[in-house]
Write an enzyme that holds these catalytic residues in place. Structure first.
Site, short mmCIF file in Angstrom:
data_model
loop_
_atom_site.label_atom_id
_atom_site.label_comp_id
_atom_site.label_asym_id
_atom_site.label_seq_id
_atom_site.Cartn_x
_atom_site.Cartn_y
_atom_site.Cartn_z
N GLY A 58 0.77 -1.24 0.00
CA GLY A 58 0.00 0.00 0.00
C GLY A 58 0.80 1.29 0.00
N GLN A 59 2.16 1.18 -0.03
CA GLN A 59 2.95 2.42 -0.05
C GLN A 59 2.63 3.22 -1.30
OE1 GLN A 59 4.20 -0.66 0.09
NE2 GLN A 59 5.90 -0.82 1.47
N LYS A 60 2.80 4.54 -1.20
CA LYS A 60 2.51 5.43 -2.33
C LYS A 60 3.18 4.95 -3.61
CE LYS A 60 1.17 10.07 -1.25
NZ LYS A 60 1.34 10.57 0.07
N MET A 62 3.85 2.05 -4.59
CA MET A 62 3.27 0.80 -5.11
C MET A 62 1.91 1.02 -5.77
SD MET A 62 5.21 -1.84 -4.27
CE MET A 62 3.97 -3.06 -4.65
#
Length: 168
Positions: A58-60, A62
């Site tokens: 869910g990191q930006k 990704m």
């Protein structure tokens, strides 16, 4: 023969997606680190139904890759950290943008308000309003509270996901 159904598990970083998937599949709390790429596992709901659950980082950095996981997606499970209301506006934007993808037209949505075991967590109604869920009149959606760490509400949530898929 068993129906194997593709389900995407997504949400902002630190929402608890990997912990949730690990708990669901193993029944244990597993130490996780931020997901780079994805985790995948198969959840047997009953004799006829299995869900293949894709947990996507869910990191930006990704998020642009999320669209590559949409083929054959039958339900979207969006996880939010209910103990961190400051991130709900960001979650709302990400969810809205993602649900506008053509491949997700008519795909049911399950929102899991994770970390409900924490004392400062916000209510389901508050999360529903913050994410603007009532505006999604063109799709089936549900919201449920859960705790990946305690294992509360997980099995029920994925049984509900299966029911949403059958209805859609």
């Amino acid at each position: 023969m068993k129906a194997v159904i593709q389900v995407i598990l997504m949400g902002l970083d630190s929402a608890g997606k990997s912990t949730l998937l690990a708990r669901l599949l193993t029944g244990k709390v597993v130490k996780t680190s931020p997901t780079v790429g994805f985790n995948v596992g198969t959840l047997d709901l009953d004799k006829k139904t299995s869900l293949t659950v894709w947990d996507i980082g869910g990191q930006k950095s990704m998020r642009p890759n999320w669209r590559y996981y949409l083929d054959d997606c039958k339900a979207l499970v969006f996880v939010v950290d209910s103990s961190d209301p400051s991130r709900l506006p960001e979650a709302q934007k990400v969810l809205k943008k993602f649900l506008s993808d053509e491949k997700l037209r008519g795909v049911p949505l399950m929102v899991l308000a994770n970390k409900k075991d924490l004392p400062n967590s916000v209510t389901i109604r508050e999360i529903s309003n913050q994410l603007d869920l009532p505006s999604y009149s063109d799709r089936l959606w549900e919201i449920q509270a859960c705790s990946a760490l305690k294992g509360l509400g997980l099995q029920q949530a994925f049984i509900s996901v299966s029911k949403l898929i059958k209805k859609s």
